[in-house]
Every structure is written in structure tokens, then in C-alpha cells.
Design an enzyme around this catalytic site. Structure first.
Site, PDB file in Angstrom:
ATOM      1  N   ASP A 490      -1.336  -5.835   3.320  1.00  0.00           N
ATOM      2  CA  ASP A 490      -2.710  -6.290   3.566  1.00  0.00           C
ATOM      3  C   ASP A 490      -3.613  -5.104   3.895  1.00  0.00           C
ATOM      4  OD1 ASP A 490      -4.776  -8.088   3.959  1.00  0.00           O
ATOM      5  OD2 ASP A 490      -3.716  -9.292   5.458  1.00  0.00           O
ATOM      6  N   ASP A 555      -8.735 -15.772   0.653  1.00  0.00           N
ATOM      7  CA  ASP A 555      -8.326 -16.534   1.844  1.00  0.00           C
ATOM      8  C   ASP A 555      -8.837 -17.959   1.763  1.00  0.00           C
ATOM      9  OD1 ASP A 555      -6.881 -14.568   3.033  1.00  0.00           O
ATOM     10  OD2 ASP A 555      -8.482 -13.888   4.368  1.00  0.00           O
TER      11      ASP A 555
HETATM   12  C1  DGJ Z   1      -5.756 -11.588   5.567  1.00  0.00           C
HETATM   13  C2  DGJ Z   1      -4.896 -12.250   4.522  1.00  0.00           C
HETATM   14  O1  DGJ Z   1      -5.652 -12.508   3.387  1.00  0.00           O
HETATM   15  C3  DGJ Z   1      -4.287 -13.516   5.103  1.00  0.00           C
HETATM   16  O2  DGJ Z   1      -3.536 -14.174   4.140  1.00  0.00           O
HETATM   17  C4  DGJ Z   1      -3.439 -13.148   6.292  1.00  0.00           C
HETATM   18  O3  DGJ Z   1      -2.351 -12.396   5.886  1.00  0.00           O
HETATM   19  C5  DGJ Z   1      -4.273 -12.396   7.306  1.00  0.00           C
HETATM   20  N1  DGJ Z   1      -4.952 -11.284   6.732  1.00  0.00           N
HETATM   21  C6  DGJ Z   1      -3.410 -11.913   8.450  1.00  0.00           C
HETATM   22  O4  DGJ Z   1      -4.096 -11.132   9.325  1.00  0.00           O
END
Ligand code: DGJ
Length: 740
Positions: A490, A555
Site C-alpha cells: 500500500d 476503496d
Molecule cells: C488503503 C487501502 O486501499 C485499503 O484497502 C486498506 O488496505 C487501507 N489502506 C489500510 O490502511
């Protein structure tokens, strides 16, 4: 095929359905001749001879100059319009006439033809350099045109690598400082391309967090239109991708379309320019914003590639070419016995930071029972990470949650027959972390200035070798000690103060370092899979896809929002890399409630994932999930490797219809989702494509019941019959298989 005519100094690059041609003029400049579809009847030996000058440019008038379409536009030859390359030579190394005062520095580059070579299998800069095999490894030709500055000891090589079967050219450049003094490079696009005047309708993907990949279509006017990222990752606000066509001359399945995408995940820019003569140029590469490469004596810099092409079968044809190219030539080839991306479970939307060992075990057992193949533990498992305010940088299991480390959970997951995935955000650090307390100087910052936080975090300075080495060692031991099969990598903020020991080179050095760490891990652990995520779809491009297996798209997991996001994503990227989750009944971002069937039908359009609280589902709901997962496993080879046709998009009738069809036409999946319901109106049926018209097909619903038996001819003329009970959120995933 690459052909050079020495009599006229003309290069012809022939691809399956397209051509690209340029010529060296009498002054040694490399001048573009044309790029477009080849006549259908053309043979390999028919080409542009170059003996006749086709294009007459307006005479040089006092205000109309510099419009010759050079293959590389050097600042020097071109100052009135956008240049491809701008270099500053120090006066110390520059020839001065007797008595001439220095013009500091000499910002004038002229590039003239020196020689050329055709090599087989050139490897473009930061693009696939991980050393892992890709799906297709057959050799390809690369034309390398060597150019030299007649005065300065500086050399540029233009590269053109051909993938004829997909009509794709990769363009990149190499810069060589052959002098005794450092030269600085201020602008460096990987390529400038010329498309015919009038090719002004531009399709791009823009958006923001939770609304990535929104297609935008507009006409270019005279002047400049810029798409860019001013961060060290690809970004949410725009994706480095475009399509161009003449207005009213292209449709989803017809017309000439030019397309391109960058194989690069750093600070990028694509500049679309219509100059006064109405010529169109596209310059794509490093973002010149705050940019500098210092090329020391003897240094070479190789840029990543611009991947581009032209086709005659519309926006859909352009998408399919890019999908095939990425699948065959960019993505790491599938490893092990499992050729398809596994069904995944991710606990993020269930638990957020509220992790608990026993709950994870419960989730894992339930996931395995419904057919999940990869269990991914998300954020919150390490250090003091009980919220987003602490812990980033401390990549060891939280003793409070995992007193015996991660291994017991990993072993449990493996025993359940699933792979184990782990969330990491290696490029970041919280101030409240041991890493930051130990190395406060390891972050991007300017000394004495504020260090702005976003999501309470700072970005590590990946211009520092010791940081890169620390991350390589830390991630390597995480994998080795815990038998990790999959990283969700991430990256959750943009850059603010870009101060680095690498100076202004940090804009590409950061990306280079991320690639280097990933490549290192993949070499050390050839079966490790990596998912690219950046707060959703903030790092999706062909550069990152060369070292990752799948990406997180957004997200926003609301099923109806997601159709649009995924449809936009499909313009450039294949379903095989598109991770999509079935989340809660009531969506956590939009609060909307959608039926389970719709949530599955949307998520089945890519790599199916489950992101809901399995412990909170009833046995009936779990059985329903298991049935959908079993159905997905039956059809995923078509979704993950078939050709994609967007039969209806949301804009026209509020309905999205997507077909995936195997190259032999014997199997297909047709996914229908209705977003807008207009009482009293009738939507057209969607004729399918790519089937065998004389074949007989069984059409199955997602409960494996046979819905209809129809001929290929019927399916490709009328389509699948519509059902009466259609309402917003109506959805179906039909599986079609030829039975004779
Ligand atoms: C952003 C990601 O897109 C989410 O799926 C998740 O992993 C969060 N970060 C966790 O902090």
C-alpha cells in the site's frame, strides 16, 4: 518488421495492421512521416519509399517556425513549442569562439543521425527489468537510432520496440554524457508522438480517491492540455493513459484510435499539444515539474517506456490490444500450478484497526469453508498500530495481538489450504514509531522546515541507499520467517516536501527504488505475489504491473459506483489484474444497501475477493457465497484471459453489459448490470461478439441452471433475451458454452 531504405534514408516499421515511418533529412534530422493503419491488402514488402516529399509544411514565416515533426524535439531545434528533451551543458565543456563571452549554461541541443541498429529483445529502462518471465517471451525487434550533438559530447538513442501482433510500439530514449563535465537534463519525455491533424478527441481517465478511473472525453483546442502526477506514485487524479481519435470517426467498436500508456509509476506528465498549424503532438514521460537529472561524465540514463499503438476497431479494439500486451508482455507469468488469480478474503472492511487473533482465525476458517484461496491480513497487525497514528515502519507482529508472532495464524491459514497474504506500506513511517525515533532523518523533508503529515505519516527517503537496503532486508525476512505468499503493498499519501539526498532526482528515484525492492523480493522469492495498492487505485500503470500480479482499484466498494470505476479501468487494464471485493450489505462509504447477488456480479467482473464480516453472516448467506465462488471458479479463466467487449456502457441506457470471450469463441461470460431504471422505456438487447455463428450455446445462470439454448448467430445478432423483472441493481452473470 523494421526496414531501412538507404537510398532515401527512410525507416518503415510494419506491425500487423499498422505502420510507422520516418526519414533522416539532408541535415541529419529524424523527421516523422506517418503513423496509422496499413491498407488491409498490403503485403510485407509494400512500404513508403520516401522518394517523394508528401507533406508540405507552411513556409517559415516570422511567427510560424519550428513546426517540422521531428521524432525527438530537442530544445535548441525547438523552443517555440514543447520540447521532448532539454539539456544544459556547462560552459566549461562548451566551445567558445575567441572573445565570445560565456552563455551560462548552454541550453541548446541539436541531435543529428549518426547510425542505427536493429537488435532483438531490447529491455526498456525501468519497465520489465525484474528478470521474471512474462507470459510470452518470443523475441522482438527494437530499432535503435543513434543521434549525436554535432558540438557537444552528448548522445541520444531513440528506441522503437515492436510487438507486431498487438500493433504496439514501445518508445523510450537513452541519454549518454560522453564529455568530461556533468550535464543536467531539465525536461525528459520518453517520447513525443505525432498524430494526424484533426485527431483531437481525447479520452482519459481521471478522478480522485474513491472515484478513480472516471472516463472523460473532450476535444483538444489549440494550446496545451496536461495530465500529470506531482507525487512519487502514479496518482488518483489521472492515470497515465490516453486514446485519441478524430471526432465522430470512432465508436466503441469502429474507427481509427491512437492509444498510449506509460510504463512508469513516478512523477509523470503527458502533454497534449495542438500547435498553430493544427499539428497534434503528445509528449509523455517524466514530469518536468521540479525535475532534474544530473548526468555525470560517462553516465547513461535509460528512461522507462511509452507504450503506444493505433488500431481500426475503435476504443474497444484499443483496450483489447493493451490488455493482451500487458497480459503477455508485461505482467509476471503465472507461477506454480494455479494459472488463475485466486479468490481472496481481506479483513480490512470488517475489522479496520480492531484486530483480534481469535477473530482472524474464525474469519480464516469461514473463508476456507466457502472456497476462498488466499487470506489477506490487512493493516493493523504490526508494532503499535492500533490506529493510523502509530506503528508504520515497525514491521514486526504486534505482541498484543500476536503474542507468538504471525506464524500460528499463517500456519492455520496454510493448513486450511489457503495462501497467506499480508498488508505492508513499506515506503512510510509514523512519527510514533521506533523507526522514526531511530532515524528521523530518513524521511523526505527540507532541513529546518515543517514535515507535513498526511494520514499521520511521512514518506521515507528512498533516494537513500541505506533506506532501500533496510526495506529489502526487512521485507525479505518477513517473507522468509513467516512463509508469506502475497504482499498487499500500500501507499497512502502524496508528497509534500520533496527534500531528498537524491536532490531533484527523487521524483524518479523513489519509483526506481520501489521497483528495485520489489524486483529484489521477487528474485529471492519467485512464488511471492504482490498486489499494488495506493489508497485504492493510486498506483496502477504498466511499470508497476511488470512486478505485481494484481491491483486494488478503489476503496469505494459500493457495487453501483464500482461498475463505473471498473468500466473506466477496463479502457486500459485487463480484468486479470482487477481485484474486486464483495463487501457488507450496507456499504461503509456510501451507506447504500445492495443485494448479495449484485455485489457478486460486480466483483466477478475481475479477480473475485470477499471483504465482508464472514463471522456475521448466516449459514444461508455463507452457502450463497460458497455457490457464487464455485460459479466464479468455473468461469474465471474466461474473465481473466478472454477478450473483453463493452457491449453497453452506463452512459447510454444506464446499463452496463460486458462480455468476455475466449479466442476460439467456444466459451464466453456476459455480465449485465442495470444501474438506472427508466419506467416505460425499453433498452436495446446487446448482441454478443466473438462467438462461432454456426455453434449452439447453452446459457447458464449463476446458479448453474440453464437459462437458454441459442445459436451463435442468434446471440451475435439479437443477444441474450431480456428478463421481465428488471429494476435498478438487477444483475446477471451468464456463462455461455458451445455444445457442438
Ligand atoms: C488503503 C487501502 O486501499 C485499503 O484497502 C486498506 O488496505 C487501507 N489502506 C489500510 O490502511
Amino acid at each position: 518488421m523494421i526496414h531501412f531504405n538507404p537510398e532515401t534514408s527512410t525507416f518503415n516499421l510494419h506491425l500487423k495492421h499498422s505502420y510507422y515511418a520516418f526519414q533522416i533529412d539532408s541535415a541529419g534530422r529524424v523527421v516523422h512521416l506517418g503513423w496509422g493503419p496499413r491498407p488491409e491488402t498490403a503485403t510485407e514488402t509494400e512500404r513508403i519509399r520516401g522518394s517523394i516529399r508528401y507533406q508540405t509544411y507552411p513556409p517559415h514565416l516570422s511567427f510560424i517556425t519550428q513546426h517540422r515533426p521531428d521524432e525527438i524535439l530537442a530544445f535548441g531545434d525547438v523552443t517555440t513549442y514543447q520540447e521532448t528533451l532539454k539539456v544544459a551543458f556547462p560552459t566549461a565543456g562548451s566551445p567558445l569562439a575567441r572573445g565570445e563571452s560565456p552563455h551560462l549554461p548552454v541550453r541548446d541541443l541539436r541531435l543529428r543521425y549518426d547510425q542505427h541498429e536493429i537488435v532483438v529483445s531490447g529491455s526498456p529502462g525501468l519497465s520489465p527489468a525484474h528478470g521474471l518471465p512474462t507470459g510470452r517471451m518470443s523475441e522482438r525487434e527494437t530499432l535503435r537510432v543513434h543521434l549525436i550533438d554535432p558540438v557537444q559530447p552528448f548522445k541520444v538513442i531513440l528506441n522503437y520496440r515492436l510487438t507486431p501482433e498487438h500493433d504496439i510500439l514501445e518508445r523510450w530514449i537513452e541519454l549518454k554524457n560522453e564529455g568530461d563535465h556533468t550535464v543536467t537534463v531539465d525536461t525528459c519525455y520518453f517520447a513525443s508522438i505525432h498524430v494526424p491533424p484533426g485527431t483531437i478527441q481525447l479520452t482519459t481517465l481521471s478522478g480522485s480517491w474513491a472515484a478513480e478511473f472516471t472516463p472523460t472525453r473532450q476535444d483538444l483546442n489549440q494550446g496545451i492540455f496536461i495530465l500529470e502526477s506531482r507525487s512519487v506514485q502514479t496518482g488518483h487524479q489521472a492515470n497515465p493513459f490516453f486514446m485519441l481519435n478524430t471526432p465522430d470517426r470512432a465508436t466503441e467498436e469502429g474507427g481509427t484510435v491512437y492509444f498510449g500508456q506509460l510504463a512508469y509509476s513516478g512523477s509523470w506528465r503527458i502533454t497534449f499539444e495542438q500547435i498553430t498549424t493544427r499539428q497534434i503532438r503528445v509528449h509523455a514521460g517524466y514530469n518536468p515539474f521540479d525535475f532534474k537529472i544530473n548526468l555525470a561524465p560517462g553516465d547513461t540514463h535509460i528512461t522507462p517506456a511509452l507504450i503506444c499503438g493505433v488500431c481500426q476497431d475503435g476504443w474497444g479494439g484499443a483496450s483489447r490490444r493493451m490488455h493482451d500486451f500487458l497480459l503477455e508482455r508485461v505482467l509476471p507469468a503465472p507461477r506454480g500450478s494455479q494459472p488463475w488469480r485466486p479468490v481472496l478474503y481481506n479483513s480490512w472492511e470488517d475489522t479496520y484497526f480492531d484486530l483480534d487473533y481469535d477473530h482472524q482465525v474464525t474469519l480464516a476458517r469461514r473463508a476456507a469453508a466457502i472456497g476462498v484461496e488466499l487470506f489477506c491480513l490487512d493493516d493493523g497487525w504490526f508494532g503499535d498500530r492500533r490506529s493510523d497514528r502509530a506503528g508504520l515502519g515497525d514491521w514486526y507482529a504486534s505482541p498484543a495481538i500476536f503474542p507468538k508472532g504471525l506464524r500460528p495464524l499463517v500456519d492455520e491459514v496454510h493448513q486450511l489450504g489457503m495462501k497467506f497474504g499480508l498488508w505492508v506500506e513499506p515506503e512510510m513511517v509514523n512519527r510514533d514509531s521506533n523507526l522514526y525515533r531511530m532515524h528521523p532523518d530518513w524521511v523526505l523533508h527540507f532541513p529546518g522546515r515543517e514535515r507535513s503529515e498526511a494520514r499521520n505519516q511521512l514518506i521515507l527517503d528512498l533516494g537513500r541507499t541505506e533506506v532501500v537496503e533496510y526495506l529489502q532486508a526487512t521485507l525479505d525476512s518477513l517473507v522468509t520467517e513467516n512463509a508469506i505468499d502475497f504482499f498487499k503493498w500500500d501507499m497512502n499519501r502524496n508528497v509534500s516536501e520533496p527534500g531528498s539526498v537524491a536532490g531533484q532526482a527523487i521524483w524518479y528515484r523513489h519509483c526506481e527504488s520501489v521497483y528495485r525492492i520489489m524486483d529484489y523480493l521477487r528474485r529471492r522469492h519467485p512464488n511471492l505475489d504482490i498486489q499494488s495498492c495506493s489508497g485504492g487505485g493510486g498506483r496502477v500503470d504498466a511499470g508497476i504491473l511488470a512486478r505485481t500480479d494484481q491491483v486494488w482499484v478503489s476503496d469505494n466498494t459500493d457495487a453501483l459506483d464500482r461498475i463505473q470505476i471498473q468500466e473506466g479501468f477496463s479502457l486500459c487494464y485487463p480484468a486479470r489484474v482487477m481485484e474486486a471485493w464483495v463487501t457488507h450489505n450496507q456499504n461503509r462509504i456510501t451507506n447504500r444497501v445492495w443485494p448479495l447477488a449484485l455485489r457478486f456480479d460486480v466483483a466477478m467482473r475481475g479477480i473475485l475477493g470477499i471483504g465482508t464480516n464472514l463471522a456475521g453472516l448466516s449459514d444461508v448467506e455463507l452457502a450463497e457465497c460458497a455457490a457464487y465462488i464455485a460459479y466464479y471458479k468455473r468461469i474465471r479463466h474466461i474473465i481473466q484471459s478472454g477478450h473483453l467487449y463493452r457491449l453497453q456502457n452506463l452512459q447510454t441506457f444506464g446499463e452496463s453489459v460486458i462480455e468476455y470471450v475466449m479466442p476460439d469463441g467456444r466459451e464466453a461470460v456476459c455480465s449485465v448490470i442495470l444501474r438506472d431504471f427508466r419506467p416505460g422505456s425499453i433498452r436495446p438487447l446487446s448482441p454478443l461478439r466473438g462467438l462461432n455463428s454456426s455453434g449452439e450455446y447453452q446459457v447458464f445462470d449463476r446458479d448453474f441452471s440453464e437459462f437458454a439454448r441459442l445459436s451463435g448467430f442468434e446471440l451475435m445478432t439479437l443477444g441474450i433475451p431480456s428478463e421481465p423483472d428488471q429494476y435498478p441493481g438487477y444483475s446477471r452473470t451468464w456463462y455461455l458454452t458451445q455444445i457442438d
